[in-house]
Motif scaffolding. Structure first.
Motif, PDB file in Angstrom:
ATOM      1  N   ALA A 472     -19.586 -21.193  -9.297  1.00 51.83           N
ATOM      2  CA  ALA A 472     -20.526 -21.622  -8.255  1.00 51.83           C
ATOM      3  C   ALA A 472     -21.920 -21.016  -8.417  1.00 51.83           C
ATOM      4  O   ALA A 472     -22.918 -21.698  -8.201  1.00 51.83           O
ATOM      5  CB  ALA A 472     -19.960 -21.267  -6.877  1.00 51.83           C
ATOM      6  N   GLN A 473     -21.979 -19.748  -8.823  1.00 51.90           N
ATOM      7  CA  GLN A 473     -23.301 -19.122  -8.929  1.00 51.90           C
ATOM      8  C   GLN A 473     -24.176 -19.889  -9.925  1.00 51.90           C
ATOM      9  O   GLN A 473     -25.328 -20.220  -9.628  1.00 51.90           O
ATOM     10  CB  GLN A 473     -23.148 -17.647  -9.331  1.00 51.90           C
ATOM     11  N   TYR A 474     -23.623 -20.170 -11.106  1.00 52.33           N
ATOM     12  CA  TYR A 474     -24.388 -20.920 -12.111  1.00 52.33           C
ATOM     13  C   TYR A 474     -24.712 -22.324 -11.619  1.00 52.33           C
ATOM     14  O   TYR A 474     -25.794 -22.852 -11.869  1.00 52.33           O
ATOM     15  CB  TYR A 474     -23.607 -21.022 -13.423  1.00 52.33           C
ATOM     16  N   LEU A 475     -23.745 -22.966 -10.936  1.00 50.06           N
ATOM     17  CA  LEU A 475     -23.954 -24.345 -10.491  1.00 50.06           C
ATOM     18  C   LEU A 475     -25.057 -24.424  -9.424  1.00 50.06           C
ATOM     19  O   LEU A 475     -25.925 -25.293  -9.484  1.00 50.06           O
ATOM     20  CB  LEU A 475     -22.641 -24.935  -9.956  1.00 50.06           C
ATOM     21  N   PHE A 476     -25.030 -23.504  -8.461  1.00 51.53           N
ATOM     22  CA  PHE A 476     -26.103 -23.465  -7.449  1.00 51.53           C
ATOM     23  C   PHE A 476     -27.464 -23.256  -8.115  1.00 51.53           C
ATOM     24  O   PHE A 476     -28.449 -23.932  -7.802  1.00 51.53           O
ATOM     25  CB  PHE A 476     -25.866 -22.330  -6.436  1.00 51.53           C
ATOM     26  N   ALA A 477     -27.517 -22.287  -9.041  1.00 48.09           N
ATOM     27  CA  ALA A 477     -28.785 -21.967  -9.705  1.00 48.09           C
ATOM     28  C   ALA A 477     -29.293 -23.158 -10.514  1.00 48.09           C
ATOM     29  O   ALA A 477     -30.500 -23.426 -10.569  1.00 48.09           O
ATOM     30  CB  ALA A 477     -28.606 -20.753 -10.610  1.00 48.09           C
ATOM     31  N   HIS A 478     -28.350 -23.889 -11.113  1.00 42.79           N
ATOM     32  CA  HIS A 478     -28.737 -25.066 -11.891  1.00 42.79           C
ATOM     33  C   HIS A 478     -29.335 -26.145 -10.993  1.00 42.79           C
ATOM     34  O   HIS A 478     -30.297 -26.818 -11.380  1.00 42.79           O
ATOM     35  CB  HIS A 478     -27.513 -25.602 -12.641  1.00 42.79           C
ATOM     36  N   MET A 479     -28.767 -26.314  -9.798  1.00 43.51           N
ATOM     37  CA  MET A 479     -29.289 -27.327  -8.867  1.00 43.51           C
ATOM     38  C   MET A 479     -30.752 -27.035  -8.516  1.00 43.51           C
ATOM     39  O   MET A 479     -31.579 -27.946  -8.406  1.00 43.51           O
ATOM     40  CB  MET A 479     -28.434 -27.354  -7.580  1.00 43.51           C
ATOM     41  N   ILE A 480     -31.065 -25.763  -8.355  1.00 41.11           N
ATOM     42  CA  ILE A 480     -32.453 -25.362  -8.057  1.00 41.11           C
ATOM     43  C   ILE A 480     -33.345 -25.568  -9.289  1.00 41.11           C
ATOM     44  O   ILE A 480     -34.413 -26.168  -9.214  1.00 41.11           O
ATOM     45  CB  ILE A 480     -32.483 -23.861  -7.641  1.00 41.11           C
ATOM     46  N   SER A 481     -32.885 -25.065 -10.442  1.00 40.27           N
ATOM     47  CA  SER A 481     -33.713 -25.083 -11.654  1.00 40.27           C
ATOM     48  C   SER A 481     -34.069 -26.504 -12.078  1.00 40.27           C
ATOM     49  O   SER A 481     -35.213 -26.789 -12.436  1.00 40.27           O
ATOM     50  CB  SER A 481     -32.981 -24.373 -12.802  1.00 40.27           C
TER      51      SER A 481
END
Ligand SMILES: *[C@@H]1O[C@H](CO)[C@@H](O)[C@H](O)[C@H]1NC(C)=O
Ligand SMILES: *[C@@H]1O[C@H](CO)[C@@H](O)[C@H](O)[C@H]1NC(C)=O
Ligand SMILES: [Zn+2]
Length: 585
Positions: A472-481
């Motif tokens: 989830a951490q990577y997925l959330f960050a990817h949504m922002i990036s």
């Protein structure tokens, strides 16, 4: 070919390589001159001998002058002699792109002109090359060893050299010379950067040893007067609430009882000192979180629980100034913006801009302090390395890329991806109904919309989050990036040169331009004029005799010249895994 363009190399080659052709050519020439010389009358030979002696004398004179001049150049700056303070700041994982990102973000959110820059920008000084002895891409341990010891070492080294011998640090030498010393961080106080100033272990994961050494139970006794940061768990015994040590040592008790530390363990106690309410008693150990202090983006919603980097920095400056009031020596303080690196490992640009802004605020506080203080001082600030391979633009479609990025996306996020992932894990641990649709609705309504400020999450994105919550951490960050059109090259570190910032001051020209990270370390000791080599000798004598007596209970790292598995990748994924392995092994 090199011979044509570089005569210096060509000379070296002639001396080093015994090129058969060159040798025979030389023999022929020498033979010829020997033949003519022996046939000459005595007065000509005498004149030759006198000329030769004269030439020899002249050459020697020139050489002596050259050596003297270069020595003068190295020590040319007026070595400061009076009382003085040195503040060294480390922005862990902050590369040049982080500055562009944060500068534009601030201008966007505050409606500023393009010329309204960060305080850091106004004190740009030079850049630093960062490779370690074991890799082109350093970790924070080798990076901090370059600063503390002024020497290159292997990834993972905590002020130890590739031959497994300890190297004295600028902080240890400063303490010995009568300076007060301090360490302020936002991660574990036993993490690589602070550890390198006040402890010596073969690999950075030896947090238990580092904690014990930092409070004074090391080769040199207590060398630090002030420590503020996180990582309380490394100071509490195994089994105690909030403890993560493998052994039963209560390091907080040891610090208080054996080494005279004053201990503060929460924000309420810190607030007694904050903004000058009470005098800070030294030595002081302030541990404000079990592990990391939360990202600034999250911390400001928990301001009553955790102090910020700039608050800790200001309190430390005031405490050390007060403690050295009547002294002939000033202080050495290291302040680290530790978690810029963590935002880079997590590829979270929304968290990173707030980390850099807070670091800039702490930097400003130090500049203000130096301007107001009666004692002269210098601020040097740099990074150990870049993290994430951040790029301030990203191609998100197959067609020709747009020339833009969207700071508004970062501005809309009010939680870090790390914080939202923790909340998701907590939620999943609590619920009994694991239907995917319900989970997706929770993720969208409770986390993505309010936390990331994203109102258009796709079904694919929500499905991925519900199916792989451990990601989830990577997925959330990817949504922002992806929405901000910000790119990342890695979840680890990169080899790009990092910036150096400084207030300027005596000798600081030595770290102007493009220098090696070890040059930064050498400047620190030269400004303080302290004998780090004497500390190295003392450490070697005492640690070697301890080892010979079998008093040190850990194995010396096997092949330290190669990258050590599991360390190069550093703490992002490793961080949580480490917690587990520590408890297991
Ligand atoms: C230093 O630490 C060791 C264990 O690591 C302990 O046995 C010893 O008592 C400590 N010394 C003091 C003075 O606390
Ligand atoms: C930011 O949030 C506002 C209101 O919540 C929304 O209207 C706007 O579209 C968002 N901007 C971006 C770039 O996501
Ligand atoms: Zn890192």
């Amino acid at each position: 070919m090199a011979n044509v363009t570089t005569p210096l190399l060509a000379n070296d080659r002639c001396e080093a390589d015994s090129d058969p052709l060159n040798d025979s050519e030389e023999d022929a020439l020498q033979g010829q001159s020997r033949a003519t010389r022996t046939g000459q009358p005595w007065h000509i030979r005498l004149r030759e001998a006198i000329l030769f002696a004269w030439a020899l004398l002249a050459t020697t004179g020139v050489l002596v002058l050259a050596v003297w001049a270069s020595h003068q150049q190295q020590t040319a700056f007026d070595k400061p002699t009076g009382k003085r303070n040195l503040i060294f700041m480390v922005s862990d994982g902050m590369g040049p792109a982080s500055l562009s990102l944060t500068r534009s973000f601030r201008q966007y959110t505050e409606g500023l002109e393009y010329g309204d820059t960060l305080t850091l920008d106004k004190h740009f000084w030079g850049s630093s090359r960062t490779r370690s002895s074991s890799s082109l891409v350093t970790d924070s341990a080798a990076g901090a060893t370059a600063f503390s010891c002024g020497k290159k070492s292997y990834n993972g080294a905590i002020s130890m050299l590739p031959d497994s011998t300890p190297c004295g640090t600028v902080l240890e030498a400063a303490k010995k010379a009568g300076y007060k010393t301090g360490l302020v961080v936002t991660t574990d106080i036993t993490d690589a950067t602070p550890a390198c100033f006040a402890s010596h272990v073969d690999v950075r994961s030896q947090n238990d040893d580092i904690a014990v050494q930092e409070v004074g139970n090391g080769t040199l006794g207590r060398v630090v007067d002030l420590m503020f940061g996180g990582g309380r768990c490394h100071f509490l015994p195994n089994g105690a609430e909030g403890g993560c040590r493998e052994d039963d040592i209560d390091v907080v008790e040891m610090a208080k009882n054996e080494y005279g530390w004053n201990y503060v363990g929460d924000r309420a106690a810190f607030d007694e000192f904050w903004e000058g309410k009470a005098e800070v008693p030294l030595p002081i150990l302030g541990l404000f979180a079990d592990t990391d202090i939360p990202f600034e983006l999250d911390r400001r919603n928990m301001n009553d629980v955790y102090p910020s980097l700039s608050e800790m920095a200001k309190t430390a400056l005031r405490a050390l100034e007060k403690a050295t009031e009547g002294s002939e020596q000033g202080f050495f303080l290291m302040i680290e913006g530790s978690r810029i690196d963590h935002a880079g490992h997590g590829n979270d640009p929304a968290a990173q801009v707030r980390e850099v802004l807070e670091y800039d605020k702490a930097f400003t506080a130090v500049i203000d302090f130096l301007e107001e203080s009666d004692t002269p001082g210098v601020l040097v600030a740099t990074s150990d390395h870049e993290t994430g391979g951040l790029s301030v633009a990203r191609q998100v479609h197959a067609d020709y890329p747009q020339y833009l990025w969207y700071p508004a996306v970062l501005a809309n996020a009010s939680s870090s991806s790390e914080h939202l992932a923790r909340r998701l894990h907590g939620h999943i641990a609590q619920i009994s109904d694991h239907s995917p649709d319900k989970l997706k609705k929770y993720i969208n309504d409770e986390l993505v919309t309010p936390g990331l400020g994203i109102h258009d999450a796709s079904d694919d994105e929500l499905t991925a989050l519900a199916s792989y919550p451990e990601q989830a951490q990577y997925l959330f960050a990817h949504m922002i990036s992806i929405r901000a059109q910000i790119g990342w090259g890695t979840h680890g570190h990169s080899a790009v040169d990092v910036n150096i910032y400084s207030s300027g001051g005596p000798g600081a020209e030595a770290i102007r331009g493009n220098v090696e990270n070890t040059d930064v370390g050498k400047y620190l000791r030269e400004y303080l004029n302290v004998d780090v080599d004497a500390i190295t000798r003392e450490l070697n004598e005492k640690m070697l005799s301890k080892r010979n007596l079998g008093m040190i209970g850990y194995e010396i790292a096997a092949d330290t010249t190669n990258e050590i598995p599991g360390l190069a990748g550093d703490h992002w994924i490793a961080h949580e895994e480490l917690e587990i392995t520590r408890r297991e092994s």
